[in-house]
Design a protein around this motif. Structure first.
Motif, mmCIF file in Angstrom:
data_model
loop_
_atom_site.group_PDB
_atom_site.id
_atom_site.type_symbol
_atom_site.label_atom_id
_atom_site.label_comp_id
_atom_site.label_asym_id
_atom_site.label_seq_id
_atom_site.Cartn_x
_atom_site.Cartn_y
_atom_site.Cartn_z
ATOM 1 N N GLU A 1 -2.963 3.182 -8.145
ATOM 2 C CA GLU A 1 -3.998 2.686 -7.310
ATOM 3 C C GLU A 1 -3.853 1.262 -7.112
ATOM 4 O OE1 GLU A 1 -8.545 2.855 -6.111
ATOM 5 O OE2 GLU A 1 -7.830 4.344 -7.798
ATOM 6 N N ARG A 2 -3.561 0.516 -5.950
ATOM 7 C CA ARG A 2 -3.508 -0.879 -5.987
ATOM 8 C C ARG A 2 -4.147 -1.500 -4.617
ATOM 9 N NH1 ARG A 2 -2.038 0.006 -10.462
ATOM 10 N NH2 ARG A 2 -0.517 -1.213 -11.731
ATOM 11 N N ARG A 3 -4.422 -2.501 -4.501
ATOM 12 C CA ARG A 3 -5.120 -3.199 -3.136
ATOM 13 C C ARG A 3 -4.879 -4.468 -3.165
ATOM 14 N NH1 ARG A 3 -7.014 -0.662 1.023
ATOM 15 N NH2 ARG A 3 -8.067 -1.823 2.634
ATOM 16 N N GLU B 1 -4.447 -7.796 -0.666
ATOM 17 C CA GLU B 1 -5.065 -7.996 0.617
ATOM 18 C C GLU B 1 -3.988 -9.080 1.221
ATOM 19 O OE1 GLU B 1 -7.452 -6.639 2.171
ATOM 20 O OE2 GLU B 1 -8.139 -5.503 0.540
ATOM 21 N N SER C 1 2.581 1.668 -3.500
ATOM 22 C CA SER C 1 1.541 1.978 -4.534
ATOM 23 C C SER C 1 1.122 3.693 -4.104
ATOM 24 C CB SER C 1 0.149 1.317 -4.336
ATOM 25 O OG SER C 1 -0.504 1.627 -3.338
ATOM 26 N N GLN D 1 0.843 -1.213 -0.080
ATOM 27 C CA GLN D 1 0.069 -0.149 0.005
ATOM 28 C C GLN D 1 0.964 1.204 0.004
ATOM 29 O OE1 GLN D 1 -3.075 0.324 -0.344
ATOM 30 N NE2 GLN D 1 -3.356 2.547 0.229
#
Length: 344
Positions: A217-219, A221, A211, A208
């Motif tokens: 924009e990346r997410r 998990e 990025s 996070q």
């Protein structure tokens, strides 16, 4: 010697209880090979006893008399909660419910350390230079659900495992790139520990930050989502693992210096094999050796990726077969049916 085991009653059940999975094996006698029984998710069982009944008992005619268990967390008292799972290990309850004579509970990376002297051949893959110096200190660390660490010291012709919570040491920036990324990293408890970046929960936190720094924009998990994206050459995922590998090298180098680990530093944990190409591309080893004024010393200390499929189980099994070879402190970590309590 008080506090040290002189021998066990066989069969010995060995168990590696992690934050996600529990792995079990049996050692039938002092010269027997490790007999794997299976792996189960900790979330699938309310505690360890039913997991053993369902996973181990169907695999053996003779019930185990001794259990040696490695847990992900510190071993304190008669009730031992796992750091990253809902189980609470209660040795006296295990003795009563499973018909055991004795239960010993060790830290999970203490078990990893017990495996180090026996590694050979395909069990490990060397990264960079250095040569193992016999009968010298070793260190093992690695990212899984958390970041585990332990030393193995050689003294008086005996291997002495030294467990701890070294994964929580501070981890600061070094390169210009680090200094640009670090302000974007979420603090936990007001600090940045190594486990907060180099672990199952830490890798997404680092991704996070990367990025945000890259303006993409990346997410992600999970660590698996990062490694899969890196395989597809996603720039955020690739950069995250490059930064992580260098940070991992710095932490490994710090531990190597702290115990003068001329017997080698060993990288293990569930995530390590998935990021191997980033550990072997030069960044990890360069960071490991960059410990001025001791670069020459660090270049002589070898580093390895552990390729053995069940290192903690194998470490416990080695201890079960030859307890006299290891000076394992059992005070407060050994319970028996005879005493009905832990030996303090």
């Amino acid at each position: 010697m008080p506090g040290l085991s002189k021998g066990f009653s066989y069969p010995v059940l060995v168990a590696d209880i992690g934050g996600t999975n529990a792995r079990f094996a049996l050692v039938d006698h002092s010269s027997a090979p490790t007999r794997l029984c299976g792996t189960t998710a900790t979330a699938d069982h309310p505690d360890i006893a039913p997991a053993i009944r369902e996973t181990v008992f169907p695999e053996t005619k003779e019930r185990p008399k001794t259990a040696i268990i490695a847990v992900a967390g510190p071993v304190t008292g008669n009730k031992i909660p796992l750091t990253n799972a809902a189980w609470v290990i209660e040795p006296l309850k295990m003795i009563a419910e499973l018909g055991l004579e004795e239960v010993i509970v060790l830290n999970d990376f203490e078990a990893q350390a017990l495996a180090l002297p026996a590694y050979c051949g395909a069990d490990v893959e060397q990264i960079g230079s250095g040569t193992v110096r016999e009968a010298s200190a070793k260190f093992v660390l690695g990212p899984g659900t958390g970041l585990g660490a332990a030393a193995l010291i050689h003294a008086a012709r005996t291997w002495v495992p030294v467990p701890g919570e070294g994964g929580h040491v501070e981890l600061g920036p070094v390169s210009d790139e680090d200094y640009a990324i670090w302000p974007h990293i979420e603090r936990v408890g007001g600090r940045l520990g190594a486990e907060q970046l180099l672990s199952g929960t830490g890798f997404p936190r680092l991704a996070q930050a990367v990025s945000l720094w890259m303006g993409l924009e990346r997410r992600f998990e999970t660590p698996a989502s990062i490694t899969m994206a890196a395989d597809d050459n996603d720039p955020v995922a690739v950069k995250t693992l490059q930064v992580a590998a260098r940070a991992f090298g710095r932490v490994a180098g710090d531990f190597a210096l702290s115990v003068l680990a001329r017997g080698g530093v060993y990288l293990t944990g569930g995530i390590t094999p998935r990021i191997a190409r980033f550990l072997t591309d030069g960044g990890f080893r360069a960071s490991f050796e960059a410990k001025a004024p001791h670069e020459g010393l660090m270049a002589k200390i070898p580093t390895f990726i552990v390729r053995h499929p069940n290192p903690a189980l194998e470490g416990l099994a080695s201890y079960a077969r030859t307890p006299a070879a290891f000076a394992v402190d059992l005070y407060g970590r050994q319970w028996s049916s005879a005493s009905g309590a832990g030996r303090d």
